[in-house]
Design an enzyme around this catalytic site. Structure first.
Site, PDB file in Angstrom:
ATOM      1  N   ARG A 386       3.010   6.171  -9.666  1.00 53.32           N
ATOM      2  CA  ARG A 386       1.946   6.413  -8.688  1.00 53.32           C
ATOM      3  C   ARG A 386       1.571   7.888  -8.652  1.00 53.32           C
ATOM      4  O   ARG A 386       0.395   8.238  -8.632  1.00 53.32           O
ATOM      5  CB  ARG A 386       2.349   5.944  -7.288  1.00 53.32           C
ATOM      6  CG  ARG A 386       1.183   6.013  -6.294  1.00 53.32           C
ATOM      7  CD  ARG A 386       1.573   5.547  -4.892  1.00 53.32           C
ATOM      8  NE  ARG A 386       0.389   5.324  -4.067  1.00 53.32           N
ATOM      9  CZ  ARG A 386      -0.221   6.248  -3.344  1.00 53.32           C
ATOM     10  NH1 ARG A 386       0.223   7.498  -3.345  1.00 53.32           N
ATOM     11  NH2 ARG A 386      -1.283   5.961  -2.620  1.00 53.32           N
ATOM     12  N   CYS A 387       2.570   8.767  -8.648  1.00 57.24           N
ATOM     13  CA  CYS A 387       2.290  10.202  -8.630  1.00 57.24           C
ATOM     14  C   CYS A 387       1.472  10.632  -9.847  1.00 57.24           C
ATOM     15  O   CYS A 387       0.651  11.542  -9.754  1.00 57.24           O
ATOM     16  CB  CYS A 387       3.592  10.994  -8.613  1.00 57.24           C
ATOM     17  SG  CYS A 387       4.499  10.931  -7.057  1.00 57.24           S
TER      18      CYS A 387
END
Length: 399
Positions: A386-387
């Protein structure tokens, strides 16, 4: 884009490059990395991540390519060059030499310098035009322009809510130029002509890793190490004014390295399910912020337990919770290794690091299909799938 789990159409990534090779034991702390990554392996892991997305029909855009294309626009080039030259670290003489150096570069080479930085020994200096006092007193390994190794984590510097982009205001000094680059891309690249903004650099500190689109009209914003309460309030006011949401849940997160963003302890994997670090699941609270009527200030209620407040705002009976890990020790280890930090490609389909064996088994038992990727080197900056991704387009959820 109105959710975390609608089918992903387009995503922005940054393939790690020479900027990671700038990391040393002398500077990795100030550049926010916990270890010195093996650059070649990190690139292999990132390429496999991008390939997994493409295999599922996701369009992958690369930030470096967009930046080089943006720098072909004269106004963008002047803007980004001036931002670098405005650093008070340089002094007048060195500033002039850096300006000469940058003026010589074509757009692709200039993009490389803006991302990977410029070391003292790389600056072209001639006896006829010396670097001056500042240059003379610098160590040969010091940076004239600092690198951006955290650009890998494209989630933080911009976010999309429906068809509007928010370019964020990053809290850590080592990362602030990232927002300058993404801001120029969205303002000057032909692909984004006419895009409206819902947040811009210079506003209160807000980072994309703290913003979760829980459901259409419902946004959770973590406040802690990187996003301030003022940043959460500003985003709320902006999205309310634009009619992009009706409820903001403001979630205090412990100001620790292991929990730097909300998405390090909680991500969505289905329309009604979150993957969550069990050590905080019961303790996490939320303040519910509702748009005021007729221009009044937003109304703030709470605090209430996060899971209850989220379910109420999403108009569902309850959020299903899938635990990170299985026992307390495994949960702590896998949370540190970004077990929570999954990227949903569609409802019940997500990408996660293969190393988080127990967390991944928990997901499978809950009916969530996991696409495992390697992350032994990518994770050295404390970030997972996600990052490392900024979703730009998702299919709307059908309610």
């Amino acid at each position: 884009m109105d959710s975390e789990v609608g089918r992903l159409g387009t995503v922005l990534l940054h393939r790690p490059g020479p900027e990671l090779a700038r990391l040393t034991p002398r500077n990795n702390d100030s550049l926010l990395f916990d270890a010195i990554p093996w650059v070649g392996r990190a690139q292999e892991e990132h390429d496999a991540f991008a390939a997994a997305l493409r295999e599922r029909g996701v369009e992958v855009l690369y930030l470096a390519s967009l930046l080089a294309e943006t720098l072909a626009v004269a106004e963008a080039r002047a803007e980004l060059t001036e931002q670098v030259l405005s650093s008070p670290r340089l002094g007048d003489t060195l500033r002039a030499r850096v300006a000469d150096h940058l003026a010589y570069l074509d757009p692709a080479a200039l993009a490389d310098v803006l991302i990977a930085g410029l070391a003292h020994e790389e600056l072209r200096i001639s006896p006829e035009r010396p670097g001056g006092l500042v240059y003379t007193l610098m160590d040969r390994h010091d940076f004239v322009i600092e690198p951006l190794p955290n650009l890998l984590f494209t989630r933080d510097s911009s976010l999309w809510i429906r068809d509007r982009v928010g370019v964020t205001s990053l809290a850590m000094r080592a990362r602030r130029r990232e927002s300058t680059l993404t801001n120029a891309i969205y303002r000057h690249h032909p692909r984004f002509v006419g895009t409206e903004f819902v947040y811009q650099p210079g506003l209160e500190h807000l980072e994309g890793g703290d913003v979760l689109l829980l459901a259409p009209g419902v946004i959770a914003v973590g406040v802690g190490e990187r996003t301030t309460p003022a940043g959460a309030e500003r985003l709320g006011r902006q999205v309310f004014a634009a009619g992009l949401a009706h409820t903001i849940l403001v979630v205090p997160v412990a100001q620790k390295r292991a929990t730097m963003h909300l998405d390090t302890v909680c991500t969505m994997v289905d329309v009604d399910a979150v993957l969550m670090y069990p050590n905080v699941a019961d303790a996490l609270s939320a303040y519910t912020v509702i748009a005021g009527a007729d221009g009044d200030d937003p109304r703030v209620d709470g605090p209430a337990p996060f899971l209850r407040a989220a379910a109420d705002a999403m108009d569902i009976d309850q959020l299903r919770v899938i635990d990170t890990g299985l026992d307390p020790v495994t949960a702590e280890r896998e949370q540190w290794d970004d077990g929570n930090n999954t990227l949903a490609l569609a409802p019940r389909l997500c990408v996660g690091y293969e190393r988080n064996v127990e967390t991944n088994a928990q997901l499978e038992r809950a009916g969530i299909e996991l696409i495992p990727i390697a992350g032994s080197e990518l994770g050295s900056g404390r970030g997972g799938p996600r990052c490392m991704s900024c979703p730009m387009v998702r299919e709307p959820l059908r309610r």
